[in-house]
Design an enzyme around this catalytic site. Structure first.
Site, short mmCIF file in Angstrom:
data_model
loop_
_atom_site.label_atom_id
_atom_site.label_comp_id
_atom_site.label_asym_id
_atom_site.label_seq_id
_atom_site.Cartn_x
_atom_site.Cartn_y
_atom_site.Cartn_z
N GLU A 1 0.84 -1.21 0.00
CA GLU A 1 0.00 0.00 0.00
C GLU A 1 0.87 1.26 0.00
OE1 GLU A 1 -2.97 0.31 -0.78
OE2 GLU A 1 -3.46 -1.81 -0.77
N ASP B 1 15.34 26.09 7.00
CA ASP B 1 15.17 24.69 6.63
C ASP B 1 16.55 24.10 6.37
OD1 ASP B 1 13.02 22.62 5.82
OD2 ASP B 1 14.48 22.51 4.20
N GLY C 1 7.52 19.88 12.79
CA GLY C 1 6.11 19.87 12.43
C GLY C 1 5.34 18.84 13.24
N SER D 1 2.69 16.08 13.77
CA SER D 1 2.06 15.10 12.88
C SER D 1 0.54 15.10 13.02
CB SER D 1 2.60 13.70 13.17
OG SER D 1 2.35 13.34 14.52
N GLY E 1 -4.80 19.91 12.99
CA GLY E 1 -5.59 20.87 13.76
C GLY E 1 -4.92 21.42 14.99
N LYS E 2 -3.61 21.24 15.14
CA LYS E 2 -2.91 21.75 16.31
C LYS E 2 -2.56 23.22 16.12
CE LYS E 2 -3.02 17.95 18.58
NZ LYS E 2 -3.81 17.85 19.83
N PRO E 3 -2.40 23.99 17.22
CA PRO E 3 -2.05 25.40 17.10
C PRO E 3 -0.68 25.59 16.47
CG PRO E 3 -1.92 24.68 19.38
CD PRO E 3 -2.55 23.57 18.63
#
Length: 666
Positions: free
Chosen positions: A173, A401, A491, A493, A496-498
């Site tokens: 998959e 980055d 970042g 994972s 919807g996190k602040p």
């Protein structure tokens, strides 16, 4: 010990030295493989369908190094790779690994597929005597056979692609895998590196395709030497054709009468005659896998060109097949599934139609996606120069980055209402693995930028991405500069996190030294930040939230800033919008901008009142400033500017000494 036991012991000891009889995977499976009750509709001995034979033999063909399979449901892929793993262990005695999208997926595969097969396929008992025992050689993470080992791993963590050496790798998959596994590379490259050094390296990758432009298995198949589709001879005209869905306006494919699925038949694209599923099953035994270029195979062992001349076996082969070829699904049921999906689509619900296209037709789904037009942003660019803070810009923040050979940095100026201006975009060539190379980044982050009002501003906060290969170097860099508001970020994972998420203290391994209560690592709600940025990029003109670009920015800046699409994805929690990056696109500018937005929240700029902005404006750009005066020239160049690429922006202003760091924001 009696003589019989001695003879058995000698036989077991000499077995690894013997050469096994040559058997293809399809031959081995026909003799040994068994469908277990836990994972099959019917518990019985394996019998391959005609389209499956060539795929199985391609997997066991040592001349073929990569096999990709774009597939629908109910075509036997899981059973085939399961049989292949047992074949490689029992017949070829080769080290293997199979990666599933997550650790949970891997554990489920072992429990429901692998362990029942090891129990029921009796040929495995001579190479896996611990099949029923609790033993260190029989765990959820590995199965140790005589002379070989099988690793079973999830594909979310980069560590699961390290420290193993294998001959054969399987990815199941593939479209459910992350495109970039913890910023260390795509899962195929990471897995393939584990086969380097093998005498007969093999990669087998299969998946139901998902979204067009984001399908990993589609990208893989595009790289194959040949993409093969199963052809049959039309029962009427005898021409080689594929089974095609067709469509309402297509003069071929599946057709039915008056909405009745039971009347379905296939219309030949060559002679326009109809034939039924029963007709198809009378001719499928003589089918061939044929590519658009005319290369074909019937057995996955020998390959021929359009003139039926034998040709060298291709190294990388891809197959595509869909549910209509399988007798496990009736054509009438396929039509019923489509009609139900079409009814939902009339009401605006495309979920069932998407499932039908992906899992029944085995094709990518084309969907309208939300994205910002990079060309439109470039056309909005304004005439202010880079490396000079425009009027209105009051606070400088930066996102960093970390790449394998450089640091990418974007500096933004923020003003009232978080209106923003690009101040700089730079690539600093460096080797992040070398401690001293980080000095280039340190020097740049201390740069003093002239303001259009005549003052000088320095970067008030910067966020450095700690993902990828250089996590501990990034931790160490940020830990030593915490007082300067240099933040270590990663970042989040979870969706919807602040933007400014939770933080945790990390130990820092640096030259073998472990520092307790080390750097503070901050999680960034990247999807939330991208949603906010996407909305702000739609604002035209000036005002709160508006984003301004300099005409001096290169084209790649806009392409990277708008590289990701916002798509609707099905999750266990329901439908959710996700930001995804198409294959082959770079997004460093977007990541740096997201980290800059995190810095703005760290400085609480989103909570500033009008009076706070007024005080800052009075300090940075006093009201008595001549608005018609020319912008100040950039500071003189440093004597030894950092090395940068040929197409990089012009050299940067001279870094200001630490003790003279200017900050009106504080």
């Amino acid at each position: 010990m009696d003589r019989s036991e001695i003879q058995k012991a000698i036989q077991r000891g000499l077995t690894p030295m013997g050469a096994p009889d040559p058997l293809t995977l399809s031959e081995w499976a026909a003799e040994h493989f068994y469908l277990s009750a836990e994972s099959s509709y019917v518990e019985q001995k394996w019998e391959a369908y005609p389209p499956q034979v060539a795929v199985m033999n391609a997997i066991s063909n040592d001349d073929i190094r990569e096999v990709d399979w774009i597939k629908s449901a109910r075509v036997g892929y899981t059973k085939i790779i399961l049989a292949a793993m047992l074949y490689m262990a029992e017949h070829k005695r080769r080290n293997q690994a199979i990666w599933q999208p997550t650790d949970d997926d891997s554990d489920d595969f072992v429990k429901t597929e692998l362990e029942p097969a090891l129990r029921d396929v009796t040929a495995m008992r001579k190479v896996f005597p611990q099949y029923l025992a609790r033993h260190k050689s029989n765990t959820l993470k590995q199965k140790k056979f005589v002379d070989s080992i099988l690793f079973t791993k999830g594909g979310k963590a980069a560590k699961n692609f390290r420290r193993i050496s294998i001959d054969t790798g399987f990815l199941d998959e593939a479209d459910a895998f992350d495109r970039d596994v913890e910023k260390e590379g795509d899962p195929f490259t990471l897995a393939k590196k584990r086969t380097e050094g093998a005498t007969f390296p093999k990669m087998v990758v299969g998946s139901t395709p998902k979204l067009k432009g984001f399908s990993l298995i589609e990208d893989r198949a595009a790289l194959a030497d040949v993409l093969l589709r199963f052809h049959i001879r039309c029962p009427h005209c005898g021409e080689w054709i594929t089974l095609q869905w067709g469509g309402k306006d297509k003069p071929f494919g599946f057709k039915w009468v008056n909405g009745d699925p039971e009347t379905v038949a296939h219309l030949c694209c060559e002679c326009s005659a109809l034939f039924t599923q029963a007709d198809y099953l009378t001719v499928w035994g003589s089918g061939r896998w044929i590519s658009d270029s005319g290369i074909w195979t019937a057995d996955g062992i020998r390959f021929y060109n359009a003139a039926d001349e034998e040709v060298p076996v291709p190294v990388h082969v891809a197959f595509h097949i869909w549910t209509a070829y399988s007798p496990q699904a009736t054509w009438a049921d396929i039509v019923r599934e489509f009609l139900a999906a079409a009814e939902k689509a009339k009401a605006g619900d495309m979920s069932k139609m998407k499932t039908f296209v992906n899992t029944t037709r085995g094709e990518v789904w084309e969907e309208d996606v939300e994205k910002t037009d990079s060309d439109a942003l470039a056309e909005r660019a304004e005439s202010f120069p880079l490396r000079v803070v425009p009027m209105g810009g009051l606070v400088l923040v930066a996102g960093v980055d970390v790449q394998a050979d450089r640091f990418e940095v974007v500096v933004w100026a923020l003003g009232r209402g978080e209106e923003s201006w690009t101040v700089d975009y730079v690539q600093l060539h460096a080797n992040p693995a070398d401690e001293t190379e980080w000095d280039k980044l340190d020097a740049y982050l201390q740069t003093a930028f002239p303001h259009a009002a005549g003052s000088m501003l320095t970067i008030e906060a910067a966020a450095v991405d700690t993902g990828g290969h250089y996590t501990h170097q990034a931790y160490n860099f940020c830990r030593q500069r915490a007082r300067r508001k240099i933040f270590a970020v990663k970042g989040d994972s979870q969706q919807g996190k602040p933007i400014k998420g939770r933080s945790s203290s990390q130990d820092v391994n640096w030259r073998g030294k472990v520092i307790k209560r080390g750097v503070k690592l901050w999680l960034v709600g990247t999807d939330t930040a991208k949603d906010l940025l996407h909305g702000r990029l739609q604002i035209v003109g000036a005002g709160p939230g508006a984003v301004h670009f300099s005409k001096e920015l290169p084209e790649t800046f806009y392409k990277q800033l708008t590289s990701e699409y916002r798509v609707l994805a099905k999750t266990q929690s329901g439908d959710q919008y996700r930001w995804v990056k198409p294959s082959g696109k770079r997004n460093e500018v977007l990541d740096c901008t997201v980290y800059s937005m995190f810095c703005a929240q760290q400085l609480d700029l989103h909570r500033f009142t009008d009076k706070m902005w007024e005080r800052l404006e009075a300090a940075v750009q006093p009201p008595n400033h001549d608005l018609f005066a020319a912008a100040p020239a950039p500071a003189p160049l440093p004597e030894k500017p950092p090395e940068r690429p040929v197409d990089a922006p012009a050299p940067r202003p001279d870094p200001a000494p630490r003790r003279s760091r200017i900050s009106r924001f504080a």
